[in-house]
Motif scaffolding. Structure first.
Motif, mmCIF file in Angstrom:
data_model
loop_
_atom_site.group_PDB
_atom_site.id
_atom_site.type_symbol
_atom_site.label_atom_id
_atom_site.label_comp_id
_atom_site.label_asym_id
_atom_site.label_seq_id
_atom_site.Cartn_x
_atom_site.Cartn_y
_atom_site.Cartn_z
ATOM 1 N N PRO A 16 0.830 -1.210 0.000
ATOM 2 C CA PRO A 16 0.000 0.000 0.000
ATOM 3 C C PRO A 16 0.871 1.269 0.000
ATOM 4 O O PRO A 16 1.967 1.272 0.558
ATOM 5 C CB PRO A 16 -0.802 -0.120 1.303
ATOM 6 C CG PRO A 16 -0.734 -1.553 1.689
ATOM 7 C CD PRO A 16 0.567 -2.068 1.178
ATOM 8 N N ILE A 17 0.370 2.310 -0.634
ATOM 9 C CA ILE A 17 1.082 3.592 -0.681
ATOM 10 C C ILE A 17 0.744 4.361 0.592
ATOM 11 O O ILE A 17 -0.386 4.834 0.764
ATOM 12 C CB ILE A 17 0.689 4.391 -1.933
ATOM 13 C CG1 ILE A 17 1.060 3.596 -3.192
ATOM 14 C CG2 ILE A 17 1.367 5.750 -1.941
ATOM 15 C CD1 ILE A 17 0.561 4.221 -4.490
ATOM 16 N N ASN A 47 7.336 1.589 4.243
ATOM 17 C CA ASN A 47 7.123 0.177 3.955
ATOM 18 C C ASN A 47 6.847 -0.048 2.463
ATOM 19 O O ASN A 47 5.779 -0.528 2.070
ATOM 20 C CB ASN A 47 5.968 -0.382 4.791
ATOM 21 C CG ASN A 47 5.873 -1.899 4.710
ATOM 22 O OD1 ASN A 47 6.867 -2.587 4.481
ATOM 23 N ND2 ASN A 47 4.665 -2.426 4.881
ATOM 24 N N VAL A 48 7.820 0.282 1.633
ATOM 25 C CA VAL A 48 7.640 0.190 0.184
ATOM 26 C C VAL A 48 8.157 -1.155 -0.333
ATOM 27 O O VAL A 48 9.090 -1.737 0.222
ATOM 28 C CB VAL A 48 8.364 1.344 -0.540
ATOM 29 C CG1 VAL A 48 7.763 2.676 -0.153
ATOM 30 C CG2 VAL A 48 9.853 1.335 -0.232
ATOM 31 N N ARG A 49 7.538 -1.626 -1.388
ATOM 32 C CA ARG A 49 7.970 -2.851 -2.067
ATOM 33 C C ARG A 49 7.542 -2.766 -3.524
ATOM 34 O O ARG A 49 6.373 -2.519 -3.826
ATOM 35 C CB ARG A 49 7.373 -4.098 -1.410
ATOM 36 C CG ARG A 49 7.872 -5.415 -2.007
ATOM 37 C CD ARG A 49 7.287 -6.613 -1.259
ATOM 38 N NE ARG A 49 7.778 -6.694 0.104
ATOM 39 C CZ ARG A 49 8.842 -7.392 0.480
ATOM 40 N NH1 ARG A 49 9.534 -8.083 -0.419
ATOM 41 N NH2 ARG A 49 9.212 -7.423 1.743
ATOM 42 N N TYR A 50 8.501 -2.966 -4.408
ATOM 43 C CA TYR A 50 8.239 -2.902 -5.840
ATOM 44 C C TYR A 50 8.858 -4.110 -6.539
ATOM 45 O O TYR A 50 9.823 -4.700 -6.056
ATOM 46 C CB TYR A 50 8.843 -1.628 -6.462
ATOM 47 C CG TYR A 50 8.420 -0.347 -5.800
ATOM 48 C CD1 TYR A 50 7.153 0.191 -6.021
ATOM 49 C CD2 TYR A 50 9.286 0.338 -4.949
ATOM 50 C CE1 TYR A 50 6.759 1.368 -5.413
ATOM 51 C CE2 TYR A 50 8.904 1.524 -4.338
ATOM 52 C CZ TYR A 50 7.648 2.033 -4.572
ATOM 53 O OH TYR A 50 7.268 3.203 -3.964
ATOM 54 N N VAL A 51 8.302 -4.426 -7.697
ATOM 55 C CA VAL A 51 8.948 -5.333 -8.643
ATOM 56 C C VAL A 51 9.225 -4.524 -9.902
ATOM 57 O O VAL A 51 8.316 -3.915 -10.467
ATOM 58 C CB VAL A 51 8.083 -6.558 -8.956
ATOM 59 C CG1 VAL A 51 8.698 -7.357 -10.112
ATOM 60 C CG2 VAL A 51 7.949 -7.445 -7.734
ATOM 61 N N ILE A 52 10.484 -4.514 -10.314
ATOM 62 C CA ILE A 52 10.917 -3.712 -11.459
ATOM 63 C C ILE A 52 11.273 -4.650 -12.602
ATOM 64 O O ILE A 52 12.176 -5.486 -12.467
ATOM 65 C CB ILE A 52 12.130 -2.833 -11.086
ATOM 66 C CG1 ILE A 52 11.779 -1.915 -9.923
ATOM 67 C CG2 ILE A 52 12.609 -2.032 -12.294
ATOM 68 C CD1 ILE A 52 12.987 -1.299 -9.246
ATOM 69 N N GLU A 53 10.550 -4.532 -13.691
ATOM 70 C CA GLU A 53 10.875 -5.282 -14.903
ATOM 71 C C GLU A 53 11.698 -4.375 -15.812
ATOM 72 O O GLU A 53 11.287 -3.237 -16.098
ATOM 73 C CB GLU A 53 9.614 -5.730 -15.621
ATOM 74 C CG GLU A 53 8.803 -6.786 -14.875
ATOM 75 C CD GLU A 53 7.664 -7.300 -15.718
ATOM 76 O OE1 GLU A 53 7.921 -7.991 -16.717
ATOM 77 O OE2 GLU A 53 6.497 -6.985 -15.374
ATOM 78 N N ALA A 55 -3.848 -5.039 -7.257
ATOM 79 C CA ALA A 55 -4.052 -5.907 -8.424
ATOM 80 C C ALA A 55 -5.468 -5.806 -8.981
ATOM 81 O O ALA A 55 -5.691 -6.057 -10.166
ATOM 82 C CB ALA A 55 -3.738 -7.350 -8.053
ATOM 83 N N ASP A 56 -6.443 -5.442 -8.156
ATOM 84 C CA ASP A 56 -7.836 -5.348 -8.597
ATOM 85 C C ASP A 56 -8.264 -3.905 -8.855
ATOM 86 O O ASP A 56 -9.445 -3.657 -9.120
ATOM 87 C CB ASP A 56 -8.769 -5.975 -7.554
ATOM 88 C CG ASP A 56 -8.500 -7.465 -7.372
ATOM 89 O OD1 ASP A 56 -8.124 -8.113 -8.366
ATOM 90 O OD2 ASP A 56 -8.650 -7.956 -6.234
ATOM 91 N N LEU A 57 -7.330 -2.953 -8.777
ATOM 92 C CA LEU A 57 -7.667 -1.546 -9.013
ATOM 93 C C LEU A 57 -7.506 -1.242 -10.505
ATOM 94 O O LEU A 57 -6.392 -1.300 -11.031
ATOM 95 C CB LEU A 57 -6.744 -0.635 -8.191
ATOM 96 C CG LEU A 57 -7.023 0.861 -8.254
ATOM 97 C CD1 LEU A 57 -8.384 1.169 -7.631
ATOM 98 C CD2 LEU A 57 -5.934 1.637 -7.521
ATOM 99 N N PRO A 58 -8.609 -0.955 -11.219
ATOM 100 C CA PRO A 58 -8.520 -0.775 -12.669
ATOM 101 C C PRO A 58 -7.536 0.306 -13.090
ATOM 102 O O PRO A 58 -6.740 0.111 -14.011
ATOM 103 C CB PRO A 58 -9.954 -0.404 -13.065
ATOM 104 C CG PRO A 58 -10.804 -0.927 -11.962
ATOM 105 C CD PRO A 58 -9.980 -0.805 -10.719
ATOM 106 N N GLU A 59 -7.579 1.454 -12.430
ATOM 107 C CA GLU A 59 -6.688 2.534 -12.857
ATOM 108 C C GLU A 59 -6.480 3.534 -11.729
ATOM 109 O O GLU A 59 -7.386 3.823 -10.954
ATOM 110 C CB GLU A 59 -7.264 3.255 -14.081
ATOM 111 C CG GLU A 59 -6.375 4.375 -14.599
ATOM 112 C CD GLU A 59 -6.909 4.984 -15.886
ATOM 113 O OE1 GLU A 59 -7.072 4.236 -16.868
ATOM 114 O OE2 GLU A 59 -7.174 6.198 -15.904
ATOM 115 N N GLY A 97 -2.266 -2.308 -10.534
ATOM 116 C CA GLY A 97 -1.037 -2.336 -9.753
ATOM 117 C C GLY A 97 0.241 -2.252 -10.559
ATOM 118 O O GLY A 97 1.324 -2.385 -9.986
ATOM 119 N N VAL A 98 0.144 -2.038 -11.883
ATOM 120 C CA VAL A 98 1.329 -2.031 -12.746
ATOM 121 C C VAL A 98 1.396 -0.723 -13.531
ATOM 122 O O VAL A 98 0.409 -0.314 -14.154
ATOM 123 C CB VAL A 98 1.315 -3.216 -13.732
ATOM 124 C CG1 VAL A 98 2.585 -3.218 -14.570
ATOM 125 C CG2 VAL A 98 1.169 -4.534 -12.984
#
Length: 220
Positions: free
Chosen positions: A61-62, A110-116, A175-179, A209-210
């Motif tokens: 969460p932000i 408490n940040v967490r990201y996945v960076i592609e 993940a379920d937040l459209p925009e 979420g992306v």
């Protein structure tokens, strides 16, 4: 062979300073592509390659918090430094005890990201350099936890943990937040001309979420 990779990065705090609010530091809502690139460069950098951020997954969460920090209000004089290098005067100095002041900062917690990301070869690559070599070095360093300098989230005191993600991208809270539209954010800095460094911005929109950086339009 694919030379893309995914990195998970997490930490207790982060501060990606908005340039329009430079006195009292206020963070962007999420990590910027330039900060994400800096995380990877802390692990492995070579002039023959350039990292490109493709997507940013927001896992946690932000959340924001406000802190007060000691900062130095003055800067070393570049003209004095040039004259010192030329031997025309002594080395310039700055007494941090005399120039210290407290400033308020709004940080992320408490940040967490996945960076592609992926990398491309540059014109500074030598004949013996190749993408497979660079990819192997980067992944080996990530697996061993090696880095040239401590990765950090925006400011050096906010250390970041990084690891190579090889077991699938975790499902984030959005993940379920459209925009969700974060507006105009800093994308990177253009250093093509040393005398005219140009900031580059982009419209950061998060879908499920992306943030798909590769499909975002940039503005100069």
């Amino acid at each position: 062979m694919s030379f893309g990779f995914s990195i998970e990065a997490w930490g207790e705090r982060a501060l990606f300073t908005r340039p329009e609010l430079s006195v009292e530091r206020v963070t962007y809502d999420v990590i910027t592509p330039s900060a994400a690139r800096g995380l990877i460069e802390s692990v492995y950098w070579h002039p023959g390659m350039r990292y490109v951020i493709d997507r940013i997954h927001v896992i946690n969460p932000i959340e924001f918090s406000s802190v007060r920090r000691n900062e130095v209000k003055a800067k070393a004089n570049s003209r004095s430094m040039r004259r010192a290098v030329q031997g025309l005067e002594g080395l310039p100095h700055l007494y941090t005890g005399q120039e210290r002041e407290q400033r308020s900062s709004v940080c992320l917690t408490n940040v967490r990201y996945v960076i592609e990301a992926h990398f491309v070869m540059t014109d500074q690559a030598k004949p013996g350099d190749n993408p497979g070599k660079f990819c192997d070095i980067l992944k080996r360093r990530l697996r061993k936890g090696q880095c040239y300098s401590q990765p950090y989230f925006g400011c050096r005191e906010f250390a970041a943990n990084v690891r190579l993600l090889e077991d699938g991208i975790p499902i984030g809270v959005y993940a379920d937040l459209p925009e969700r539209d974060f507006g105009i954010m800093l994308y990177d800095m253009d250093y093509a001309s040393p005398n005219d460094i140009t900031p580059i911005f982009y419209r950061a929109v998060m879908h499920n979420g992306v943030i798909d950086v590769s499909k975002s339009e940039v503005y100069r």
